[in-house]
Design a protein around this motif. Structure first.
Motif, short mmCIF file in Angstrom:
data_model
loop_
_atom_site.label_atom_id
_atom_site.label_comp_id
_atom_site.label_asym_id
_atom_site.label_seq_id
_atom_site.Cartn_x
_atom_site.Cartn_y
_atom_site.Cartn_z
N GLY A 157 0.80 -1.22 0.00
CA GLY A 157 0.00 0.00 0.00
C GLY A 157 0.83 1.27 0.00
O GLY A 157 0.27 2.36 -0.06
N LYS A 158 2.15 1.13 0.07
CA LYS A 158 3.02 2.30 0.01
C LYS A 158 3.62 2.43 -1.39
O LYS A 158 3.75 1.44 -2.12
CB LYS A 158 4.13 2.19 1.06
N VAL A 159 3.98 3.66 -1.74
CA VAL A 159 4.40 3.96 -3.10
C VAL A 159 5.91 4.13 -3.18
O VAL A 159 6.55 4.64 -2.26
CB VAL A 159 3.68 5.24 -3.58
N TRP A 174 1.59 2.26 -11.62
CA TRP A 174 0.35 2.51 -10.88
C TRP A 174 -0.15 3.94 -11.00
O TRP A 174 -1.32 4.22 -10.87
CB TRP A 174 0.59 2.15 -9.41
N GLY A 175 0.76 4.88 -11.26
CA GLY A 175 0.38 6.29 -11.36
C GLY A 175 1.58 7.12 -11.77
O GLY A 175 2.66 6.59 -12.04
N ILE A 176 1.38 8.43 -11.82
CA ILE A 176 2.46 9.37 -12.17
C ILE A 176 2.52 10.44 -11.09
O ILE A 176 1.48 10.98 -10.67
CB ILE A 176 2.22 9.99 -13.55
N ALA A 177 3.73 10.77 -10.65
CA ALA A 177 3.90 11.76 -9.58
C ALA A 177 3.47 13.14 -10.05
O ALA A 177 3.91 13.63 -11.09
CB ALA A 177 5.34 11.79 -9.11
N ALA A 178 2.61 13.78 -9.25
CA ALA A 178 2.15 15.14 -9.54
C ALA A 178 2.87 16.16 -8.67
O ALA A 178 2.72 17.36 -8.87
CB ALA A 178 0.64 15.25 -9.32
N THR A 179 3.64 15.68 -7.69
CA THR A 179 4.40 16.56 -6.80
C THR A 179 5.78 15.95 -6.56
O THR A 179 5.97 14.75 -6.73
CB THR A 179 3.70 16.75 -5.43
N ASP A 180 6.72 16.79 -6.15
CA ASP A 180 8.00 16.30 -5.65
C ASP A 180 7.82 15.86 -4.20
O ASP A 180 7.00 16.42 -3.47
CB ASP A 180 9.06 17.40 -5.70
N ALA A 181 8.58 14.85 -3.79
CA ALA A 181 8.48 14.39 -2.39
C ALA A 181 9.75 13.67 -2.00
O ALA A 181 10.44 13.09 -2.85
CB ALA A 181 7.27 13.47 -2.22
N GLU A 182 10.06 13.71 -0.70
CA GLU A 182 11.20 12.98 -0.16
C GLU A 182 10.79 12.28 1.13
O GLU A 182 10.16 12.89 1.99
CB GLU A 182 12.38 13.92 0.13
N ASP A 188 8.52 6.73 6.75
CA ASP A 188 7.57 6.91 5.66
C ASP A 188 7.12 8.37 5.59
O ASP A 188 7.11 9.09 6.60
CB ASP A 188 6.34 6.02 5.87
N LEU A 189 6.72 8.79 4.40
CA LEU A 189 6.14 10.11 4.21
C LEU A 189 4.65 9.94 3.91
O LEU A 189 4.27 9.63 2.79
CB LEU A 189 6.82 10.84 3.04
N PRO A 190 3.77 10.12 4.92
CA PRO A 190 2.35 9.85 4.72
C PRO A 190 1.60 10.97 4.00
O PRO A 190 0.52 10.75 3.45
CB PRO A 190 1.82 9.68 6.15
N ILE A 191 2.14 12.18 4.02
CA ILE A 191 1.48 13.32 3.40
C ILE A 191 2.50 14.09 2.57
O ILE A 191 3.62 14.32 3.01
CB ILE A 191 0.87 14.26 4.48
#
Length: 235
Positions: A157-159, A174-182, A188-191
């Motif tokens: 369930g994690k990306v 499964w999808g395409i990133a719409a934001t940058d994240a680290e 884990d980064l939940p938000i």
């Protein structure tokens, strides 16, 4: 002569997203898996994968008692990929050959997922090799692979970033990133990470491909995304 300056900016959402039916429907907030040894970094336009479990799945092989051939089907390690479905896979001989043969492999829904050659590894949803025996296979000889026990692992369930060479679910777009994240190491980064998930149209030149990806792998990824309503166009 006037000085010339150039500046490279990171991709923004408009570099990737051409159209979406509705942000509330097309986008989804997801949890980014913790970094392993280093920070896990996602940038806009990267293809994402949702981790599934494969380690705790059992794959039991049954040989049809009426088989003419006495070759053996042996599961690989791991025996399945992240695309596997619970249920019974059938492996049926369609083209017999001396010291060989071709087998049609079907998933639990009866849909063909490819053909397996005697002596060669089959590496799709289920992973195995059929060995030749002293008696050649005949048409309709068959094996059944029963997949069960798909226990959820802690990371399901994690990306993560899509990896076409993996076997833990990260090989499935499964999808395409719409934001940058680290995600920091071990946390884990939940938000903070938003994925484009459904009913969207994306620019091909906005996709950020992993190093070493082949044209064939790109084609499969785009086909898998389109099945989910994520369409990528060159113009």
């Amino acid at each position: 002569m006037l000085p010339h300056y150039s500046m490279t900016q990171p991709k923004g959402l408009t570099s990737v997203l051409k159209w979406e039916v509705n942000p509330d429907y097309s986008r989804e907030s997801v949890t980014l898996l913790a970094g392993s040894g280093v920070v896990r970094t996602i940038t806009v336009g990267m293809i994402l994968a949702m981790l599934a479990t494969a380690a705790d799945i059992s794959a039991a092989v049954a040989v049809d008692a009426s088989n003419t051939g006495n070759g053996v089907l042996t599961m690989s390690a791991p025996a399945v990929t992240g695309k596997v479905k619970e249920g019974v896979y059938t492996v049926v001989c369609t083209e017999p050959a001396a010291n060989g043969g071709t087998f049609e492999v079907s998933d639990p829904n009866g849909e063909s997922i490819g053909t397996a050659q005697v002596g060669a590894a089959f590496t799709k949803q289920v992973r195995f090799t059929i060995a030749d025996g002293s008696n050649d296979f005949a048409a309709s000889d068959r094996f059944e692979i029963t997949v069960s026990g798909a226990d959820i692992n802690p990371n399901a369930g994690k990306v993560v970033a899509w990896d076409p060479t993996a076997f833990d679910g990260s090989e499935v777009p499964w999808g395409i990133a719409a934001t940058d994240a680290e995600a920091p190491y071990g946390v884990d980064l939940p938000i903070g990470l938003i994925a484009l998930r459904r009913d969207v149209l994306c620019f091909a030149n906005g996709i950020v491909w992993p190093d070493g990806v082949t044209d064939a792998q790109k084609a499969v990824a785009l086909e898998d995304l389109e099945k989910q309503g994520i369409v990528v166009r060159t113009a």
